[in-house]
Design a protein around this motif. Sequence first.
Motif, PDB file in Angstrom:
ATOM      1  N   ALA A  18     -11.772  39.073   2.547  1.00 48.99           N
ATOM      2  CA  ALA A  18     -12.355  38.034   3.750  1.00 48.99           C
ATOM      3  C   ALA A  18     -11.605  36.572   3.548  1.00 48.99           C
ATOM      4  O   ALA A  18     -11.922  36.039   2.759  1.00 48.99           O
ATOM      5  N   VAL A  19     -10.661  36.228   4.565  1.00 48.52           N
ATOM      6  CA  VAL A  19     -10.514  34.979   4.660  1.00 48.52           C
ATOM      7  C   VAL A  19     -10.536  33.840   5.889  1.00 48.52           C
ATOM      8  O   VAL A  19     -10.234  33.938   6.693  1.00 48.52           O
ATOM      9  N   TYR A  20     -10.293  32.768   4.903  1.00 50.51           N
ATOM     10  CA  TYR A  20     -11.315  32.229   6.087  1.00 50.51           C
ATOM     11  C   TYR A  20     -10.141  30.687   6.338  1.00 50.51           C
ATOM     12  O   TYR A  20     -10.267  29.865   5.631  1.00 50.51           O
ATOM     13  N   PRO A  21      -9.160  30.909   7.121  1.00 47.51           N
ATOM     14  CA  PRO A  21      -8.142  29.563   7.391  1.00 47.51           C
ATOM     15  C   PRO A  21      -8.370  28.772   7.843  1.00 47.51           C
ATOM     16  O   PRO A  21      -7.915  27.547   8.292  1.00 47.51           O
ATOM     17  N   THR A  22      -9.743  27.705   7.857  1.00 46.40           N
ATOM     18  CA  THR A  22     -10.029  26.868   8.432  1.00 46.40           C
ATOM     19  C   THR A  22     -11.219  26.166   7.524  1.00 46.40           C
ATOM     20  O   THR A  22     -10.939  24.420   7.323  1.00 46.40           O
ATOM     21  N   VAL A  23     -10.612  26.978   6.460  1.00 48.01           N
ATOM     22  CA  VAL A  23     -11.323  26.364   5.245  1.00 48.01           C
ATOM     23  C   VAL A  23     -10.527  25.852   3.912  1.00 48.01           C
ATOM     24  O   VAL A  23      -9.053  26.369   4.136  1.00 48.01           O
ATOM     25  N   ASN A  24      -9.760  24.059   3.119  1.00 48.43           N
ATOM     26  CA  ASN A  24      -9.502  23.739   2.937  1.00 48.43           C
ATOM     27  C   ASN A  24      -9.343  23.855   1.722  1.00 48.43           C
ATOM     28  O   ASN A  24     -10.485  23.037   0.354  1.00 48.43           O
ATOM     29  N   TYR A  25      -8.517  25.182   1.138  1.00 44.59           N
ATOM     30  CA  TYR A  25      -8.738  25.835  -0.637  1.00 44.59           C
ATOM     31  C   TYR A  25      -8.448  24.349  -1.447  1.00 44.59           C
ATOM     32  O   TYR A  25      -8.636  24.639  -2.469  1.00 44.59           O
ATOM     33  N   PHE A 126     -16.003  34.139  -4.102  1.00 43.86           N
ATOM     34  CA  PHE A 126     -16.282  32.860  -3.822  1.00 43.86           C
ATOM     35  C   PHE A 126     -16.928  32.017  -3.055  1.00 43.86           C
ATOM     36  O   PHE A 126     -16.692  32.623  -2.028  1.00 43.86           O
ATOM     37  N   VAL A 127     -18.028  31.201  -3.641  1.00 44.74           N
ATOM     38  CA  VAL A 127     -18.772  30.300  -2.483  1.00 44.74           C
ATOM     39  C   VAL A 127     -18.573  29.095  -2.746  1.00 44.74           C
ATOM     40  O   VAL A 127     -18.743  28.685  -3.742  1.00 44.74           O
ATOM     41  N   ASP A 128     -18.346  28.226  -1.568  1.00 43.36           N
ATOM     42  CA  ASP A 128     -18.800  27.017  -2.043  1.00 43.36           C
ATOM     43  C   ASP A 128     -20.175  26.363  -2.577  1.00 43.36           C
ATOM     44  O   ASP A 128     -21.304  26.720  -1.916  1.00 43.36           O
ATOM     45  N   LEU A 134     -19.736  31.197   1.619  1.00 42.71           N
ATOM     46  CA  LEU A 134     -18.689  32.535   1.175  1.00 42.71           C
ATOM     47  C   LEU A 134     -17.301  31.528   2.121  1.00 42.71           C
ATOM     48  O   LEU A 134     -16.912  31.186   3.201  1.00 42.71           O
ATOM     49  N   VAL A 135     -16.055  31.519   1.321  1.00 42.00           N
ATOM     50  CA  VAL A 135     -15.272  30.690   2.338  1.00 42.00           C
ATOM     51  C   VAL A 135     -13.726  32.068   1.425  1.00 42.00           C
ATOM     52  O   VAL A 135     -13.061  31.971   1.892  1.00 42.00           O
ATOM     53  N   TRP A 136     -14.342  32.876   0.881  1.00 36.54           N
ATOM     54  CA  TRP A 136     -13.221  34.151   0.047  1.00 36.54           C
ATOM     55  C   TRP A 136     -13.925  35.226  -0.846  1.00 36.54           C
ATOM     56  O   TRP A 136     -14.418  35.268  -1.535  1.00 36.54           O
ATOM     57  N   ARG A 137     -13.323  36.281  -0.279  1.00 33.63           N
ATOM     58  CA  ARG A 137     -14.471  37.528  -1.042  1.00 33.63           C
ATOM     59  C   ARG A 137     -12.701  38.359  -0.922  1.00 33.63           C
ATOM     60  O   ARG A 137     -11.800  38.819   0.338  1.00 33.63           O
ATOM     61  N   ARG A 138     -12.142  39.400  -1.810  1.00 33.44           N
ATOM     62  CA  ARG A 138     -11.477  40.545  -2.321  1.00 33.44           C
ATOM     63  C   ARG A 138     -12.160  41.557  -2.640  1.00 33.44           C
ATOM     64  O   ARG A 138     -13.059  41.397  -4.116  1.00 33.44           O
ATOM     65  N   SER A 139     -11.287  42.474  -2.988  1.00 32.10           N
ATOM     66  CA  SER A 139     -12.194  43.594  -3.176  1.00 32.10           C
ATOM     67  C   SER A 139     -10.977  44.412  -3.836  1.00 32.10           C
ATOM     68  O   SER A 139     -10.119  44.424  -2.501  1.00 32.10           O
ATOM     69  N   LEU A 161      -6.456  40.255  -7.913  1.00 25.85           N
ATOM     70  CA  LEU A 161      -7.009  39.806  -7.094  1.00 25.85           C
ATOM     71  C   LEU A 161      -6.557  38.312  -6.724  1.00 25.85           C
ATOM     72  O   LEU A 161      -6.862  37.835  -6.054  1.00 25.85           O
ATOM     73  N   VAL A 162      -6.867  37.616  -8.327  1.00 22.47           N
ATOM     74  CA  VAL A 162      -7.300  36.329  -8.238  1.00 22.47           C
ATOM     75  C   VAL A 162      -5.141  36.542  -7.722  1.00 22.47           C
ATOM     76  O   VAL A 162      -5.404  34.525  -7.690  1.00 22.47           O
ATOM     77  N   ARG A 163      -4.171  36.617  -8.028  1.00 16.43           N
ATOM     78  CA  ARG A 163      -2.746  36.319  -7.061  1.00 16.43           C
ATOM     79  C   ARG A 163      -3.065  36.198  -6.263  1.00 16.43           C
ATOM     80  O   ARG A 163      -2.030  35.021  -5.489  1.00 16.43           O
ATOM     81  N   LYS A 164      -4.423  36.532  -5.269  1.00 18.93           N
ATOM     82  CA  LYS A 164      -4.445  36.483  -4.113  1.00 18.93           C
ATOM     83  C   LYS A 164      -4.550  35.383  -3.281  1.00 18.93           C
ATOM     84  O   LYS A 164      -4.893  35.171  -2.175  1.00 18.93           O
ATOM     85  N   TYR A 165      -5.623  34.772  -4.139  1.00 19.69           N
ATOM     86  CA  TYR A 165      -5.974  33.652  -3.576  1.00 19.69           C
ATOM     87  C   TYR A 165      -5.585  32.516  -3.002  1.00 19.69           C
ATOM     88  O   TYR A 165      -4.176  32.024  -3.889  1.00 19.69           O
ATOM     89  N   PRO A 166      -5.785  32.306  -1.470  1.00 20.17           N
ATOM     90  CA  PRO A 166      -4.932  30.978  -1.582  1.00 20.17           C
ATOM     91  C   PRO A 166      -4.713  29.357  -2.383  1.00 20.17           C
ATOM     92  O   PRO A 166      -5.691  28.438  -2.455  1.00 20.17           O
ATOM     93  N   HIS A 167      -3.958  29.639  -3.287  1.00 21.38           N
ATOM     94  CA  HIS A 167      -3.477  28.256  -4.012  1.00 21.38           C
ATOM     95  C   HIS A 167      -3.451  26.922  -3.891  1.00 21.38           C
ATOM     96  O   HIS A 167      -2.978  27.086  -2.361  1.00 21.38           O
ATOM     97  N   PRO A 168      -3.828  26.246  -4.643  1.00 25.38           N
ATOM     98  CA  PRO A 168      -3.860  24.500  -3.978  1.00 25.38           C
ATOM     99  C   PRO A 168      -2.283  24.522  -4.552  1.00 25.38           C
ATOM    100  O   PRO A 168      -1.628  25.087  -4.826  1.00 25.38           O
TER     101      PRO A 168
END
Length: 172
Positions: A18-25, A126-128, A134-139, A161-168
């Motif tokens: 679950a990735v939310y495109p409007t979130v500024n990671y 990952f919760v703000d 919730l801003v990101w979920r991966r399983s 999993l962590v590699r897929k986190y939208p990196h800043p």
Amino acid sequence: MVGISAMALMGCRNTQEAVYPTVNYTQYQTYRLGSRAMVGSENPLFKWAQLSSRIEKALEFHLPSAGLDYASIGSEPDLIIFYYVVTETGTEPPMVNYLVGWKAAPFLARGEQFSEYEENRLVLDFVDAANDELVWRRSTDLSLKSEKEAYRELSKKIRELVRKYPHPPPKS
């Protein structure tokens, strides 16, 4: 809100992200690990005493590669990261090989039994921390057939999993 429940995740065996495109990671730079009340001795996290601590150690090792640092004592984190293991059990009809591929065909089973399955998924939420959203979920699938196999697999799975986190962007 942390309203996407584990039950919703279990209801769809293919749910992985679950990735939310409007979130500024890029606003997230620090984290702390959160805890959730796990009820019942059947939860895989209760199965082996070291499972939770090994998940936490692997997260602490791999999260800096995603641009996330552990929040220092006395400071508020940007993210609270929750982890849990969800176990789904069920039955599936026998599979019959057609020319076009494998298909579920209970009407052609001819007395074959439905097969039972058990799937374990490691879930990261990952919760703000500021607004509890919730801003990101991966399983990912996690084998829990043996303690040794689970421990061996953990670091690799968490790294994936962590590699897929939208990196800043890289820090200057």
